[in-house]
Design a protein around this motif. Structure first.
Motif, mmCIF file in Angstrom:
data_model
loop_
_atom_site.group_PDB
_atom_site.id
_atom_site.type_symbol
_atom_site.label_atom_id
_atom_site.label_comp_id
_atom_site.label_asym_id
_atom_site.label_seq_id
_atom_site.Cartn_x
_atom_site.Cartn_y
_atom_site.Cartn_z
ATOM 1 N N GLY A 52 0.803 -1.210 0.000
ATOM 2 C CA GLY A 52 0.000 0.000 0.000
ATOM 3 C C GLY A 52 0.834 1.257 0.000
ATOM 4 O O GLY A 52 2.052 1.227 0.042
ATOM 5 N N CYS A 53 0.124 2.372 -0.056
ATOM 6 C CA CYS A 53 0.799 3.668 -0.166
ATOM 7 C C CYS A 53 1.397 4.076 1.178
ATOM 8 O O CYS A 53 0.689 4.156 2.180
ATOM 9 N N PRO A 54 2.695 4.369 1.221
ATOM 10 C CA PRO A 54 3.311 4.766 2.495
ATOM 11 C C PRO A 54 2.887 6.150 2.963
ATOM 12 O O PRO A 54 3.130 6.515 4.112
ATOM 13 N N PHE A 55 2.251 6.932 2.064
ATOM 14 C CA PHE A 55 1.877 8.300 2.411
ATOM 15 C C PHE A 55 0.423 8.435 2.853
ATOM 16 O O PHE A 55 0.002 9.492 3.333
ATOM 17 N N CYS A 56 -0.380 7.396 2.659
ATOM 18 C CA CYS A 56 -1.751 7.441 3.155
ATOM 19 C C CYS A 56 -1.736 7.259 4.680
ATOM 20 O O CYS A 56 -0.812 6.661 5.235
ATOM 21 N N VAL A 57 -2.747 7.797 5.337
ATOM 22 C CA VAL A 57 -2.817 7.683 6.793
ATOM 23 C C VAL A 57 -2.784 6.208 7.188
ATOM 24 O O VAL A 57 -3.518 5.388 6.638
ATOM 25 N N ASP A 91 -5.446 12.713 1.204
ATOM 26 C CA ASP A 91 -6.275 12.128 0.133
ATOM 27 C C ASP A 91 -5.387 11.667 -1.038
ATOM 28 O O ASP A 91 -4.857 12.483 -1.789
ATOM 29 N N HIS A 92 -5.262 10.390 -1.195
ATOM 30 C CA HIS A 92 -4.356 9.795 -2.180
ATOM 31 C C HIS A 92 -4.654 10.246 -3.612
ATOM 32 O O HIS A 92 -3.738 10.376 -4.438
ATOM 33 N N ASP A 93 -5.916 10.444 -3.910
ATOM 34 C CA ASP A 93 -6.313 10.726 -5.296
ATOM 35 C C ASP A 93 -6.505 12.210 -5.580
ATOM 36 O O ASP A 93 -6.998 12.583 -6.643
ATOM 37 N N ALA A 142 1.927 7.977 -6.358
ATOM 38 C CA ALA A 142 0.958 8.919 -6.901
ATOM 39 C C ALA A 142 0.457 9.900 -5.857
ATOM 40 O O ALA A 142 0.005 10.993 -6.193
ATOM 41 N N HIS A 143 0.542 9.527 -4.622
ATOM 42 C CA HIS A 143 0.043 10.376 -3.534
ATOM 43 C C HIS A 143 0.650 11.784 -3.634
ATOM 44 O O HIS A 143 1.869 11.917 -3.745
ATOM 45 N N PRO A 144 -0.185 12.836 -3.585
ATOM 46 C CA PRO A 144 0.344 14.198 -3.792
ATOM 47 C C PRO A 144 1.418 14.577 -2.769
ATOM 48 O O PRO A 144 1.166 14.578 -1.568
HETATM 49 ZN ZN LIG Z 1 -1.569 7.475 -0.601
#
Ligand SMILES: [Zn+2]
Length: 307
Positions: A52-57, A91-93, A142-144
């Motif tokens: 998963g995304c390391p930057f999402c909560v 917000d990932h998107d 992709a996470h901003p």
């Molecule tokens: Zn993310």
């Protein structure tokens, strides 16, 4: 390329400037004059994990809820904690312009805060805020998010921009203007190297994001406006590189310093990147297929911030 924290960074950065590196292995090519930091350790950094995304909560780099967040890059291109990651939103998107003026202002204020903190270090003479947006320019998460490098000297490209009078937003002709917001003007440079290349600066001289007279609210608004226009131009997310020049933090006066945002969008037409070709690298003379005043007119005609 990154799992934990990092990703794009040096690989996609044009060959200018990795000067200012503390303990780094910095080399200069005697033929071209180009400076390169050799960072073998970055070659081994892992690809984006399937977990998963390391930057999402809840992810590796964001265990707690946040609005904006900065932290040291787990795969730094420079040593001595000189590389940071800045998360723009949980917000990932989301897009930058989708943050709206309030969300964008939180990002801009964090850029200023980190500039102040890093610039206060005795071993930091220059703070460069930047972003690589899109896999086409090397971003693999992709996470901003953006990044910050804190150099121990003034890199060559920012050094050139410190010459008084090279940046003159007050003399930009109307046909090159893209937008005005607050104190800030966004325009296509007359000798743009990249199609849809944009510079953004306050009309009245301001030296740094940290200056009391720097209109950070206006900067947030103009970034939202301009980045929305770039995504509208080809009805798709525009890959770009963005960086900010500002006054060095070496304690010098630097009366010619001007805060300025530089944006180099990649596409010259829908789905068509502008490649830097052999003749351009070989000769040092570039060929831009989009007339700057036409690019400005096209961007002006778009809606800016969609409703
Ligand atoms: Zn993310």
């Amino acid at each position: 390329m990154a799992d934990a924290g990092i990703d794009e960074g040096t690989d996609d950065t044009p060959a200018d400037p990795a000067v200012g590196t503390g303990s780094a292995d910095l080399r200069v090519d005697h033929l071209t004059g180009a400076t390169t930091v050799v960072v073998g350790s970055r070659q081994g950094r892992p690809n984006l994990p399937a977990s998963g995304c390391p930057f999402c909560v809840g992810g590796l780099e964001a265990p707690e809820p946040y609005e904006v967040r900065s932290f040291p890059n787990r795969w730094p291109a420079l040593g001595d904690e000189r590389c940071e990651v800045v998360l723009y939103t949980p917000d990932h998107d989301q897009t930058f312009w989708g943050l709206g003026p309030d969300g964008a202002e939180r990002v801009v204020r964090l850029w200023a805060d980190r500039t102040r903190m890093l610039g206060a270090r005795d071993d930091v003479d220059y703070v460069l805020v930047f972003e690589n947006r899109g896999p086409e320019v090397g971003a693999t998460i992709a996470h901003p998010h953006g990044q910050i490098y804190a150099y121990d000297r003034i890199p060559p490209v920012p050094l050139r921009s410190l010459v008084d009078g090279v940046l003159r937003p007050d003399s930009v002709p109307d046909d090159l203007v893209v937008a005005r917001r607050g104190d800030w003007l966004a325009w296509v440079p007359e000798a743009a190297t990249w199609p849809y290349e944009i510079r953004i600066a306050p009309v009245a001289p301001v030296g740094a994001l940290t200056d009391p007279d720097c209109d950070l609210c206006g900067l947030a608004e103009v970034l939202v406006d301009v980045l929305a226009r770039l995504d509208q131009r080809f009805d798709a997310p525009m890959p770009y590189m963005l960086w900010i020049h500002q006054r060095p933090t070496d304690g010098g006066d630097w009366p010619g310093a001007r805060v300025c945002v530089f944006i180099t969008p990649l596409l010259r037409a829908a789905g068509t990147p502008r490649f830097v070709a052999a003749a351009e690298l070989g000769a040092g003379i570039f060929f831009n297929p989009v007339v700057p005043s036409v690019a400005a007119a096209e961007l002006r005609a778009l809606r800016g911030v969609p409703t």
